[in-house]
Design an enzyme around this catalytic site. Sequence first.
Site, PDB file in Angstrom:
ATOM      1  N   TYR A   1      48.215  30.875  35.407  1.00  0.00           N
ATOM      2  CA  TYR A   1      47.568  29.969  36.362  1.00  0.00           C
ATOM      3  C   TYR A   1      46.056  30.241  36.388  1.00  0.00           C
ATOM      4  CZ  TYR A   1      45.922  28.456  40.955  1.00  0.00           C
ATOM      5  OH  TYR A   1      45.188  27.910  41.972  1.00  0.00           O
TER       6      TYR A   1
ATOM      7  N   THR B   1      39.983  29.243  41.559  1.00  0.00           N
ATOM      8  CA  THR B   1      40.786  30.226  42.286  1.00  0.00           C
ATOM      9  C   THR B   1      40.304  31.654  42.052  1.00  0.00           C
ATOM     10  OG1 THR B   1      42.990  31.244  42.333  1.00  0.00           O
ATOM     11  CG2 THR B   1      42.416  30.113  40.337  1.00  0.00           C
TER      12      THR B   1
END
Length: 327
Positions: A141, A117
């Site tokens: 995350y 990501t």
Amino acid sequence: MKNVIVTGGAGYIGSHACKALAAAGFNPVTFDNISTGWEEAVKFGPLERGDLMDRARIDEVFAQYKPVAVMHFAALSQVGESMAEPGKYWRSNVNGSLNLIEACVAAGVKHFVFSSTCATYGDHDNVMLDEEVQQTPINAYGASKRAIEDMLKDFGAAFGLESVIFRYFNVAGADPDAEVGEFHQPETHLIPLMLDAIDGKRDALTIYGTDYETPDGTCIRDYVHVCDLVDAHVLGLKWLQDGKGSRVFNLGTGSGFSVREVIDQSRIVTNREVPYKEGARRAGDCTKLVSGSTRAEKELGWVPERSKMDQMIADAWRWHQNGHYDK
Ligand code: UDP
């Protein structure tokens, strides 16, 4: 038939990847615990229920299918939740991936395609986000995904496990045939929440922060169509099978849209008002995340042809109106 294990194949991106893999002649074997995914989304190959925390179950599925590669989508992926419950993210994302990677080594699987990501980059002021930018995530995350990238580098060096790592920007849209689409419960993502607000399925959308240092005060993101994104995965798999070795690629278009701009586009595409209110910032959100790289286009020959904002919203809207999963 060449089997590819697809972790998270019952989820939003994984289910689209299964469709693309099947179209490219592979047998996508979904490995999923159906905790956030949907059994009905597994339409293009078998479903093997299992949890990445259960190494024995991973080994069993590998022994049964003898996969040529693994595509690893399964993950917890909500920025806000990762700030409130970091332990959950470190345990599930990192430990689960470690089990999967060790299972690959044990089974002799050499090719691994990983969903990473742009959240691994963190906030960089006025810096073009290419793959060489230092990864300084500002939420758990992103930190958990960066740790898995590091893990893949170490296992590559030690055991020859080759990986293509894709750093996604914001994934949007849905299969134009509406066979699969985006459906999270609870939903936290901007576009599906907005479409729900438009047709009254939920209250007004809240804009998370209007005091960012951007032209209209709202966060800027680079949105990429899920079908384009999964096409890149099939190209990444071919890249590995052609012997080109481990590589990292950003998957974004290089165009940034603010939250207000996405709202404006949705009003135009759906021809409906978007009920919204302005709210506080969400913990962990970066101001601006826009890809500054064309490596995937140049090296993989990737063409993100559906990734126009109006197209993404139109495809998401079609899915929103026609397709849904029931738990
Ligand atoms: N966002 C928002 N309201 C919402 C959900 C998201 O304003 O209800 C904003 C969020 O702050 C971010 C952008 O929309 O700037 C995209 O958020 P999303 O959760 O879809 O993806 P993320 O960027 O967190 O991966």
